[in-house]
Design an enzyme around this catalytic site. Structure first.
Site, PDB file in Angstrom:
ATOM      1  N   GLY A 190      31.242 -52.869  28.729  1.00 14.99           N
ATOM      2  CA  GLY A 190      32.658 -53.236  29.200  1.00 14.99           C
ATOM      3  C   GLY A 190      33.710 -52.101  29.995  1.00 14.99           C
ATOM      4  O   GLY A 190      33.456 -51.284  30.625  1.00 14.99           O
ATOM      5  N   LYS A 196      41.096 -45.816  38.341  1.00 13.85           N
ATOM      6  CA  LYS A 196      40.404 -46.306  37.340  1.00 13.85           C
ATOM      7  C   LYS A 196      39.017 -45.166  37.830  1.00 13.85           C
ATOM      8  O   LYS A 196      38.951 -45.549  39.426  1.00 13.85           O
ATOM      9  CB  LYS A 196      40.375 -48.009  38.025  1.00 13.85           C
ATOM     10  CG  LYS A 196      38.799 -48.882  37.754  1.00 13.85           C
ATOM     11  CD  LYS A 196      38.403 -49.911  38.302  1.00 13.85           C
ATOM     12  CE  LYS A 196      37.537 -49.407  40.026  1.00 13.85           C
ATOM     13  NZ  LYS A 196      36.005 -49.087  38.967  1.00 13.85           N
ATOM     14  N   THR A 247      27.796 -54.633  43.641  1.00 14.62           N
ATOM     15  CA  THR A 247      28.671 -54.845  44.798  1.00 14.62           C
ATOM     16  C   THR A 247      29.991 -55.711  44.746  1.00 14.62           C
ATOM     17  O   THR A 247      29.906 -57.401  44.347  1.00 14.62           O
ATOM     18  CB  THR A 247      28.572 -54.932  46.191  1.00 14.62           C
ATOM     19  OG1 THR A 247      26.324 -54.383  46.652  1.00 14.62           O
ATOM     20  CG2 THR A 247      28.986 -54.603  47.050  1.00 14.62           C
ATOM     21  N   GLY A 248      31.328 -54.765  44.482  1.00 15.15           N
ATOM     22  CA  GLY A 248      32.703 -55.509  44.773  1.00 15.15           C
ATOM     23  C   GLY A 248      32.675 -55.361  43.246  1.00 15.15           C
ATOM     24  O   GLY A 248      34.359 -55.854  42.437  1.00 15.15           O
ATOM     25  N   ALA A 249      32.049 -55.509  41.735  1.00 13.36           N
ATOM     26  CA  ALA A 249      32.483 -55.557  40.620  1.00 13.36           C
ATOM     27  C   ALA A 249      33.765 -55.174  40.146  1.00 13.36           C
ATOM     28  O   ALA A 249      34.623 -55.352  39.477  1.00 13.36           O
ATOM     29  CB  ALA A 249      31.050 -55.344  39.640  1.00 13.36           C
ATOM     30  N   GLY A 250      33.975 -53.424  40.369  1.00 11.87           N
ATOM     31  CA  GLY A 250      34.696 -52.578  40.067  1.00 11.87           C
ATOM     32  C   GLY A 250      35.564 -53.382  41.085  1.00 11.87           C
ATOM     33  O   GLY A 250      37.443 -53.028  40.782  1.00 11.87           O
ATOM     34  N   ASP A 251      36.190 -53.601  41.933  1.00  8.36           N
ATOM     35  CA  ASP A 251      37.114 -53.953  43.026  1.00  8.36           C
ATOM     36  C   ASP A 251      37.614 -55.314  42.516  1.00  8.36           C
ATOM     37  O   ASP A 251      38.879 -55.550  42.269  1.00  8.36           O
ATOM     38  CB  ASP A 251      36.420 -54.394  43.792  1.00  8.36           C
ATOM     39  CG  ASP A 251      36.114 -52.947  45.101  1.00  8.36           C
ATOM     40  OD1 ASP A 251      35.771 -51.751  44.411  1.00  8.36           O
ATOM     41  OD2 ASP A 251      34.903 -53.138  45.930  1.00  8.36           O
ATOM     42  N   ARG A 289      31.383 -42.344  47.284  1.00  7.63           N
ATOM     43  CA  ARG A 289      31.153 -42.884  48.295  1.00  7.63           C
ATOM     44  C   ARG A 289      29.713 -41.748  48.989  1.00  7.63           C
ATOM     45  O   ARG A 289      29.944 -40.774  49.680  1.00  7.63           O
ATOM     46  CB  ARG A 289      30.636 -43.467  48.830  1.00  7.63           C
ATOM     47  CG  ARG A 289      31.540 -45.780  48.676  1.00  7.63           C
ATOM     48  CD  ARG A 289      29.977 -46.139  48.777  1.00  7.63           C
ATOM     49  NE  ARG A 289      30.131 -47.520  48.805  1.00  7.63           N
ATOM     50  CZ  ARG A 289      30.926 -47.755  47.086  1.00  7.63           C
ATOM     51  NH1 ARG A 289      30.844 -46.459  45.865  1.00  7.63           N
ATOM     52  NH2 ARG A 289      30.742 -48.939  46.593  1.00  7.63           N
ATOM     53  N   GLU A 333      31.701 -41.557  38.571  1.00  4.45           N
ATOM     54  CA  GLU A 333      32.372 -41.227  39.174  1.00  4.45           C
ATOM     55  C   GLU A 333      33.076 -40.164  37.931  1.00  4.45           C
ATOM     56  O   GLU A 333      32.547 -38.850  38.161  1.00  4.45           O
ATOM     57  CB  GLU A 333      33.539 -42.208  39.198  1.00  4.45           C
ATOM     58  CG  GLU A 333      33.139 -42.701  40.614  1.00  4.45           C
ATOM     59  CD  GLU A 333      33.914 -43.462  40.795  1.00  4.45           C
ATOM     60  OE1 GLU A 333      33.489 -44.323  42.089  1.00  4.45           O
ATOM     61  OE2 GLU A 333      34.535 -45.028  40.130  1.00  4.45           O
ATOM     62  N   LEU A 351      32.259 -49.247  32.082  1.00  8.60           N
ATOM     63  CA  LEU A 351      31.365 -49.119  31.751  1.00  8.60           C
ATOM     64  C   LEU A 351      30.535 -49.746  32.190  1.00  8.60           C
ATOM     65  O   LEU A 351      28.773 -50.251  31.080  1.00  8.60           O
ATOM     66  CB  LEU A 351      30.885 -48.099  29.961  1.00  8.60           C
ATOM     67  CG  LEU A 351      32.449 -47.170  30.360  1.00  8.60           C
ATOM     68  CD1 LEU A 351      32.024 -47.050  28.578  1.00  8.60           C
ATOM     69  CD2 LEU A 351      31.497 -45.936  30.380  1.00  8.60           C
ATOM     70  N   GLY A 352      30.520 -51.326  32.982  1.00  9.28           N
ATOM     71  CA  GLY A 352      29.326 -51.435  34.373  1.00  9.28           C
ATOM     72  C   GLY A 352      29.132 -52.804  32.283  1.00  9.28           C
ATOM     73  O   GLY A 352      30.248 -53.356  31.968  1.00  9.28           O
TER      74      GLY A 352
END
Length: 342
Positions: free
Chosen positions: A235, A196, A258-262, A171, A201, A231-232
């Site tokens: 994959g 991850k 928002t929150g997909a990686g989490d 961020r 990043e 990689l969204g």
């Protein structure tokens, strides 16, 4: 859940203010919907929603939003034994701009916010020492006193035998400069067992636009057991000491990323917490990464982070649909872990 290993997630929890329409600037947004968020809290709730045993450690403002967030943790089965409240500083707010493709830009209100003021003496050390997995991000490393609390909690967990899980969760507006962000994010890189990172990043940390294996492995460290590159829609790639590979993404209509990686991280930790040997078995690890990728994909289909985090049954539905589409012969055979609520 009580029989499962404890996942302790450390860091910030806040209110995301999400515009009611996409593709406009914050100033142009006609209205906003409040949504609970904060990456470490999202991870704790994501894992709990999938049947995990989780706790959150952090500081909230002793205000209406702080009490709301603590209540949301409890409602979602996350222990709040590690949560404390600040009588003066407010709970943080983040206004989130949603582009037409669902990607985000952030504007934060933290001057300072309560999460920044957590001190080492306020840590619930017995809770932290009981963690099987201790998960954290980088925002809590930006300034004192929270940085010292973060480092102490991480050391206590590690000394007690926990697996350390890290999502740098860039961020940039919160850091004094890009260079300090890069330095701060990498400052704990050689302490973590599982990391991850997103494609953005990776590019930020390596200071180049390459997303190939060579670039990802430039961030490999001897301490690591597992390095993940998300990689969204494309994959995820995974790297261990003995093997590397990739899994495909899921093509769902994205509303808000928002929150997909989490969600991905919470699912991954939920699946490995009771059997860390999964990391050393490529076949089983691929199944877990597929499951985690499905969680991340589902989360992008609704606005806000926590409201969009999926249940186990939702994940199974997507996995089933995906395999039927690919004409696989047996869902159970292809995804032996996915059908176990553990």
């Amino acid at each position: 859940m009580a029989n499962s290993g404890l996942i302790v997630s450390f860091g910030e929890m806040l209110i995301d203010m999400v515009p009611t329409v996409t593709g406009v600037s914050l100033a142009e947004a006609p209205a906003f919907v409040k949504a609970p968020g904060g990456a470490p809290a999202n991870v704790a709730i994501a894992a709990a929603r999938l049947g995990g045993n989780t706790a959150f450690v952090g500081k909230l403002g002793d205000d209406e939003f702080g009490l709301l967030l603590a209540g949301i943790l409890k409602e979602n089965g996350v222990s709040t034994e590690g949560v404390c409240f600040d009588k003066v500083a407010r709970t943080a707010l983040a206004f989130v701009t949603l582009r037409a493709d669902g990607e985000r830009e952030f504007m934060f209100y933290r001057n300072p916010s309560a999460d920044m003021l957590l001190t080492p003496p306020e840590l619930n050390l017995p809770l932290i020492r009981s963690a099987k997995i201790f998960h954290f991000g980088s925002i809590s490393l930006i300034g004192e006193p929270c940085r010292s609390a973060h480092l102490k909690a991480m050391k206590e967990a590690k000394d007690a035998g926990a697996l350390l899980s890290y999502d740098p969760n860039l961020r940039l507006p919160l850091w004094p400069s890009a260079e300090e962000a890069r330095e701060g994010m990498l400052s704990v890189w050689d302490k973590a067992d599982v990391i991850k990172m997103s494609d953005d990043e990776l590019c930020f940390l390596t200071q180049n636009s390459s997303l190939d294996d060579e670039s990802a492995l430039s961030l490999w460290r001897p301490n690591l057991k597992l390095l993940l590159l998300t990689l969204g829609k494309k994959g995820c790639r995974y790297y261990t000491k003995n093997f590397k590979g990739a899994v495909e993404g899921y093509s769902l209509k994205r509303v808000d990323t928002t929150g997909a990686g989490d969600a991905f991280m919470g699912a991954l930790l939920r699946k490995i917490v009771d059997d860390l040997s999964i990391i050393e078995d490529e076949e089983r690890l691929r199944e877990v990464v597929r499951y985690a990728s499905a969680c991340g994909a589902i989360t992008t289909t609704k606005k806000g982070a926590i409201p969009a985090l999926p249940s186990h049954s939702q994940v199974l539905t997507l996995l089933n649909q995906d395999h039927n589409r690919k004409n696989h012969f047996g869902f159970t055979n292809c995804f032996p872990f996915a059908n176990k609520n553990n």
